[in-house]
Write a protein that holds these residues in place. Structure first.
Motif, PDB file in Angstrom:
ATOM      1  N   ASN A 294      -1.883   7.155   3.264  1.00 18.14           N
ATOM      2  CA  ASN A 294      -2.378   7.137   1.881  1.00 18.14           C
ATOM      3  C   ASN A 294      -1.358   7.772   0.928  1.00 18.14           C
ATOM      4  O   ASN A 294      -0.374   8.375   1.359  1.00 18.14           O
ATOM      5  CB  ASN A 294      -3.718   7.874   1.817  1.00 18.14           C
ATOM      6  N   LYS A 295      -1.601   7.624  -0.354  1.00 16.54           N
ATOM      7  CA  LYS A 295      -0.753   8.155  -1.437  1.00 16.54           C
ATOM      8  C   LYS A 295       0.640   7.528  -1.395  1.00 16.54           C
ATOM      9  O   LYS A 295       1.634   8.171  -1.762  1.00 16.54           O
ATOM     10  CB  LYS A 295      -0.671   9.693  -1.364  1.00 16.54           C
ATOM     11  N   TRP A 296       0.706   6.278  -0.963  1.00 14.19           N
ATOM     12  CA  TRP A 296       1.988   5.598  -0.861  1.00 14.19           C
ATOM     13  C   TRP A 296       2.624   5.415  -2.239  1.00 14.19           C
ATOM     14  O   TRP A 296       3.841   5.272  -2.356  1.00 14.19           O
ATOM     15  CB  TRP A 296       1.814   4.257  -0.157  1.00 14.19           C
ATOM     16  N   ASP A 297       1.811   5.414  -3.288  1.00 15.31           N
ATOM     17  CA  ASP A 297       2.353   5.271  -4.651  1.00 15.31           C
ATOM     18  C   ASP A 297       3.173   6.488  -5.063  1.00 15.31           C
ATOM     19  O   ASP A 297       3.963   6.406  -6.011  1.00 15.31           O
ATOM     20  CB  ASP A 297       1.213   5.063  -5.650  1.00 15.31           C
ATOM     21  N   LEU A 298       3.014   7.617  -4.353  1.00 11.04           N
ATOM     22  CA  LEU A 298       3.744   8.846  -4.697  1.00 11.04           C
ATOM     23  C   LEU A 298       5.012   9.024  -3.864  1.00 11.04           C
ATOM     24  O   LEU A 298       5.747   9.991  -4.075  1.00 11.04           O
ATOM     25  CB  LEU A 298       2.832  10.064  -4.500  1.00 11.04           C
ATOM     26  N   SER A 329      -2.656   3.028  -1.306  1.00  9.44           N
ATOM     27  CA  SER A 329      -2.956   4.055  -2.307  1.00  9.44           C
ATOM     28  C   SER A 329      -4.422   3.902  -2.682  1.00  9.44           C
ATOM     29  O   SER A 329      -4.807   2.931  -3.337  1.00  9.44           O
ATOM     30  CB  SER A 329      -2.081   3.899  -3.552  1.00  9.44           C
ATOM     31  N   THR A 332      -4.821   3.872  -6.638  1.00  7.97           N
ATOM     32  CA  THR A 332      -4.521   2.651  -7.402  1.00  7.97           C
ATOM     33  C   THR A 332      -5.118   1.404  -6.768  1.00  7.97           C
ATOM     34  O   THR A 332      -5.158   0.345  -7.407  1.00  7.97           O
ATOM     35  CB  THR A 332      -3.001   2.458  -7.516  1.00  7.97           C
ATOM     36  N   GLN A 334      -3.807  -0.032  -4.104  1.00 10.51           N
ATOM     37  CA  GLN A 334      -2.725  -0.780  -3.467  1.00 10.51           C
ATOM     38  C   GLN A 334      -3.007  -0.989  -1.976  1.00 10.51           C
ATOM     39  O   GLN A 334      -3.180  -0.050  -1.220  1.00 10.51           O
ATOM     40  CB  GLN A 334      -1.408  -0.029  -3.650  1.00 10.51           C
TER      41      GLN A 334
END
Length: 438
Positions: A294-298, A329, A332, A334
């Motif tokens: 998770n939190k791949w957008d960061l 994410s 978002t 994603q």
């Protein structure tokens, strides 16, 4: 068809979780003297006199709204009221009516749902005066009970059954149970909420917000799922509050009853030792698993970052190399749409049965291609195999020397089965027993 829903509501610390545990027959909800321990809705199936229903334990409804978390707990309880077919309004016979009780009563009178007013913690059932005060709430005759001692619980359930709506005959589909596990604050609840399309569980930046394992039913097309959002599992050395100890135990039990486990990692931190322990528990229990980064957008990335990250994750979690890795994410949205499809894939793999004839064709070819190594000059023979179990797929191999089948050869046979039959996302168990050639 979905079961009718019975919600237990009341102000904090009147014994809602104790009553919930008494009706469901086990210590499911966290019971502690500290007010406000139960925060989210907690669902469990119950049965009385042949009627099945879903019982919901809710967080305490308090009049104080200056605390943002208290306000959100109230919102959760109000949403449970909208879902409920019958409401049990629990009050405390020892303390009498409070301002919170009066506000809740006003809320319930507007709810357009059948309400049972129940006075808990009654010690003397021969004294009618203990419940007289509660007639003021305008919700009918108060029923005295003692949830802690199991007194009058049968009478309460009799009244609940009388108020339940009639449900059409028909069998309920078999829902796939999916446990969402991981360290605190990796985004488990955010993922569940995104899959649901609504805020069914509380999401907070504060680690440890989810304390109970929460079951939520969803349907997508002809597929049914029960998502189990669990408390974040910290290392034992960091668990100092007894409530959190119960939460971790509950998360582990959620894994035990799940069909598929989503292991959620924080993409900005990589795989930690605690992540390995959490993943290892699902693997030891033989659960189909998906690794969710998770939190791949960061995560700063280029066109090769995902491949390198996947390789690193699989290296750190080498004992479960069978598990697919998804990069999402939850914030978002994603790639979140890939999660349910992957759950279907690994759930089907865990339940796959292989015909004995087909299985032995693959086994014979594998043995002919690479025979098992001899032990102390004595030949090891694999005669035949059969599948004895699913979830996880379990195979028994009959051989002349069960103790002589080396671990590396067991891994070879597992790889041959995976190559032939898939088994994506699920452990495969191999058992070797002494037998004779058929």
């Amino acid at each position: 068809m979905p079961k009718p829903v019975v919600a237990i509501v009341g102000r904090p610390n009147v014994g809602k979780s104790t009553l919930f545990n008494r009706i469901t027959g086990g210590r499911v909800a966290i019971v502690e003297d500290t007010p406000g321990v139960t925060r989210d809705r907690l669902y469990r199936d119950a049965e009385w006199c042949g009627r099945q229903f879903t019982l919901v334990d809710t967080g305490g409804i308090a009049a104080r709204l200056d605390d943002p978390l208290v306000a959100r707990v109230r919102s959760q309880a109000e949403q449970a009221l909208k879902e409920a077919d019958v409401i049990i309004f629990l009050v405390d016979s020892r303390t009498g009516i409070t301002a919170d009780d009066e506000e809740i009563a006003a809320l319930l009178r507007r709810s357009d749902r059948p309400v049972l007013l129940v006075a808990n913690k009654v010690e003397d059932f021969s004294d009618p005066a203990v419940t007289h005060e509660f007639y003021r709430l305008g919700l009918g005759d108060p029923l005295p009970i003692s949830a802690a001692h199991g007194m009058n619980i049968g009478d309460l359930l009799d009244q609940v059954i009388e108020l339940l709506p009639e449900t059409p005959a028909g069998e309920e589909g078999e829902a796939l149970k999916v446990a969402v596990v991981g360290r605190p604050n990796v985004g488990k609840s955010s993922l569940v909420n995104h899959l649901l399309g609504e805020e069914r569980v509380i999401v907070s930046e504060l680690p440890g917000t989810t304390r109970d394992a929460i079951d939520t039913y969803i349907r997508r097309g002809d597929k049914e799922y029960i998502l189990i959002d669990t408390a974040g599992m910290r290392r034992k050395s960091r668990i100092t509050v007894s409530t959190e100890r119960y939460s971790v135990l509950r998360a582990l039990r959620a894994v035990e009853r799940a069909d598929v486990v989503l292991i959620v990692l924080d993409g900005t931190e990589g795989v930690t030792e605690q992540d390995k322990k959490i993943a290892g528990y699902g693997h030891e229990q033989g659960k189909a698993s998906i690794i969710i980064v998770n939190k791949w957008d960061l995560v700063p990335r280029d066109d090769k970052t995902m491949a390198r990250y996947r390789e690193a994750v699989q290296q750190e979690l080498i004992f479960m190399s069978y598990a697919p890795v998804l990069f999402i994410s939850a914030l978002t949205g994603q790639r979140v749409n890939q999660v349910l499809a992957t759950i279907d894939t690994v759930g089907a793999a865990a339940s796959r049965r292989i015909a004995t004839g087909t299985l032995n064709t693959v086994v014979r070819e594998a043995v002919l291609l690479t025979p098992p190594p001899a032990v102390k000059g004595q030949e090891v023979k694999i005669y035949y195999a059969t599948q004895v179990k699913v979830k996880p797929p379990t195979f028994v191999f009959f051989t002349n020397r069960p103790e002589g089948v080396h671990f590396s050869y067991q891994r070879y046979l597992e790889n041959q089965l995976r190559q032939a039959f898939g088994f994506t996302g699920t452990p495969v168990r191999l058992i070797f027993r002494r037998g004779r050639e058929r």
